[in-house]
Design an enzyme around this catalytic site. Structure first.
Site, PDB file in Angstrom:
ATOM      1  N   GLY A 171      24.262  92.003  29.079  1.00 59.04           N
ATOM      2  CA  GLY A 171      23.865  92.927  28.026  1.00 59.04           C
ATOM      3  C   GLY A 171      24.827  93.032  26.865  1.00 59.04           C
ATOM      4  CD  GLU A 218      24.631  89.769  36.735  1.00 59.40           C
ATOM      5  OE1 GLU A 218      24.921  89.058  37.711  1.00 59.40           O
ATOM      6  OE2 GLU A 218      23.710  90.613  36.733  1.00 59.40           O
ATOM      7  N   GLY A 265      24.268  86.623  29.376  1.00 61.80           N
ATOM      8  CA  GLY A 265      23.432  85.460  29.076  1.00 61.80           C
ATOM      9  C   GLY A 265      23.359  85.245  27.577  1.00 61.80           C
ATOM     10  NE  ARG A 266      19.551  89.013  23.792  1.00 61.76           N
ATOM     11  CZ  ARG A 266      18.258  88.706  23.622  1.00 61.76           C
ATOM     12  NH1 ARG A 266      17.910  87.868  22.674  1.00 61.76           N
ATOM     13  NH2 ARG A 266      17.333  89.231  24.398  1.00 61.76           N
ATOM     14  CB  CYS A 292      -4.965  80.990  13.975  1.00 58.05           C
ATOM     15  SG  CYS A 292      -5.032  79.226  13.658  1.00 58.05           S
ATOM     16  CE1 TYR A 310      16.991  86.254  28.454  1.00 60.20           C
ATOM     17  CE2 TYR A 310      18.807  86.609  26.928  1.00 60.20           C
ATOM     18  CZ  TYR A 310      18.272  86.690  28.194  1.00 60.20           C
ATOM     19  OH  TYR A 310      19.031  87.197  29.213  1.00 60.20           O
TER      20      TYR A 310
HETATM   21  C1  LIG Z   1      18.883  89.364  32.027  1.00 57.92           C
HETATM   22  C2  LIG Z   1      19.968  89.806  32.912  1.00 57.92           C
HETATM   23  C3  LIG Z   1      21.303  89.527  32.596  1.00 57.92           C
HETATM   24  C4  LIG Z   1      21.702  88.905  31.280  1.00 57.92           C
HETATM   25  O1  LIG Z   1      21.451  89.786  30.235  1.00 57.92           O
HETATM   26  P1  LIG Z   1      21.911  89.418  28.724  1.00 57.92           P
HETATM   27  O2  LIG Z   1      21.383  90.530  27.905  1.00 57.92           O
HETATM   28  O3  LIG Z   1      21.289  88.102  28.418  1.00 57.92           O
HETATM   29  O4  LIG Z   1      23.404  89.337  28.729  1.00 57.92           O
HETATM   30  C5  LIG Z   1      22.274  89.873  33.506  1.00 57.92           C
HETATM   31  N1  LIG Z   1      21.952  90.473  34.680  1.00 57.92           N
HETATM   32  C6  LIG Z   1      20.681  90.771  35.008  1.00 57.92           C
HETATM   33  C7  LIG Z   1      20.403  91.431  36.286  1.00 57.92           C
HETATM   34  C8  LIG Z   1      19.656  90.455  34.140  1.00 57.92           C
HETATM   35  O5  LIG Z   1      18.389  90.775  34.462  1.00 57.92           O
END
Ligand SMILES: *Cc1c(COP(=O)(O)O)cnc(C)c1O
Length: 403
Positions: free
Chosen positions: A224, A260, A262-263, A338, A367
């Site tokens: 997050g 953890e 991601g983005r 469209c 994403y």
């Molecule tokens: C999606 C998710 C993440 C990664 O979230 P980001 O916003 O991409 O950093 C980490 N842990 C869990 C459990 C998630 O569902």
């Protein structure tokens, strides 16, 4: 855009467009910076669902401590690439088959989402053991988050009221080792907001563990970390975050923290490169119609933002009519679908945008392709390119300076 990436983009043929271009050296450098900012007792897992492209995962592998996955498919994918990498398996609605698959794949941690899931785990364990964290929807106030997955009612994680029953199941079973808690409550947080959340979570976790005589050895505080699409240069403040995490670590000598993201890891390394097919005016407003659209890059539709972009001018024009263009005015960039929802950026000022110019959408590494509805309208899929400095094409210095 880095020069090596721009060179690659300029050498793409029109037929290669739209294309996803991934900047692997940029990704490695970014991951190295993140890892270097974190204290040693913080493990960095990459949330695979943000982008599971194999070459991205390979570029990340040497800079992360493992991968967080959220499905049987992601387990198979990551295990196939890295036979020994630590994997944490999270996500709601794990099936018995997926739990079995996780155990077979030697998954290091299972993030348990419900009492029922814990029960299911006991039915597939056999004579094996499992190492788990309980994912808790900790009662904290989550403010300023782009996407809140916790704090209030939520399908994610365990309600605190169910934790004692989970402890009982674990004690009765004997094959399940509880290592600690998992908390992923929000996304889109800046470093200060995230640290404030960690502070609340750790306070709650301390009280909870203390009341039950449990020694906390592990807390996964989720992902997050924010990505600001309106201000691409305002990257999450990893150094401040790393310094802020020292405090909970000092207070808990035996604790390992895990994150953890991601983005915030892969967003910046991806570009969605396309081309202007048409420029038109409707009630005096300019629209540029691009090859491709939100079926390739759903991010701006999903998050309701303008995807940032760079214009890469293309001066070739071979038609006998006037080249359609927009000049010094706001333009709405749309795709070929469209539907009025196929908007990549709305009313953004451009100096000049002409039919045939290329557009490189930035921050398309997370994403993006993998959350898009590829089959809608049956247009061709994009091509994929991984720019690595080692195999970068020959340099045309002039092209770099003028673009
Ligand atoms: C999606 C998710 C993440 C990664 O979230 P980001 O916003 O991409 O950093 C980490 N842990 C869990 C459990 C998630 O569902």
């Amino acid at each position: 855009m880095r020069a090596a990436v721009l060179r690659h983009v300029q050498q793409l043929a029109d037929d290669d467009l739209p294309g996803y271009v991934y900047d692997l050296p940029g990704l490695r450098e970014h991951a190295r910076t993140i890892r270097a900012a974190l204290p040693q007792r913080v493990d960095l897992l990459y949330a695979t669902k943000a982008n599971s492209d194999p070459r991205l995962l390979q570029a990340l592998a040497e800079h992360v401590n493992g991968f967080e996955v959220a499905s049987g498919g992601e387990i198979r994918h990551v295990r196939g690439l890295f036979p020994d990498a630590p994997i944490a398996f999270g996500g709601p609605g794990k099936t018995p088959a997926e739990l079995t698959q996780a155990l077979d794949a030697g998954v290091r941690r299972l993030h348990v989402e419900s009492e029922h899931e814990l029960g299911t785990l006991t039915t597939v364990l056999g004579d094996r053991t499992a190492d788990v964290l309980l994912r808790v929807n900790v009662p904290v106030a989550v403010r300023s988050a782009a996407l809140a997955m916790g704090g209030g009612p939520s399908p994610f994680g365990l309600d605190p009221s169910q934790l004692d029953r989970c402890l009982q199941i674990i004690a009765d079973d004997g094959r399940i080792r509880l290592h600690g808690l998992h908390v992923h409550l929000a996304s889109g947080l800046d470093a200060r907001a995230h640290l404030a959340l960690v502070d609340q979570v750790m306070g709650w976790a301390d009280r909870w563990a203390h009341q039950r005589g449990i020694g906390l050895t592990e807390v996964n505080i989720g992902g997050g970390m924010g990505v600001d699409y309106a201000h691409p240069r305002d990257v999450f403040d990893w150094p401040a975050f790393g310094i802020g995490l020292r405090r909970p670590l000092e207070r808990h000598p035996g604790l390992t923290l895990r994150i953890e993201p991601g983005r915030s890891v892969t967003a910046y390394c991806g570009w969605y490169v396309t081309q202007v097919l048409d420029v038109k005016f409707s009630r005096d407003e300019a629209f540029a119609v691009l090859r491709g659209g939100t079926h390739h890059l759903r991010t701006p539709a999903a998050k309701q933002h303008n995807q940032p972009f760079e214009v890469i001018p293309d001066d070739s024009w071979h038609q006998h009519w006037h080249r359609p263009e927009a000049r010094h005015e706001p333009v709405t960039l749309v795709g070929q679908l469209c539907t009025p929802k196929d908007v990549l950026a709305r009313r953004v000022m451009v100096d000049r945008l002409r039919v045939g110019d290329r557009i490189a959408f930035a921050m398309a590494g997370a994403y993006a392709w993998n959350i898009s509805h590829h089959e809608f309208l049956m247009h061709p899929q994009p091509t994929f390119h991984h720019v690595d400095d080692a195999d970068a094409p020959a340099v045309d210095a002039h092209a770099i300076q003028t673009a």
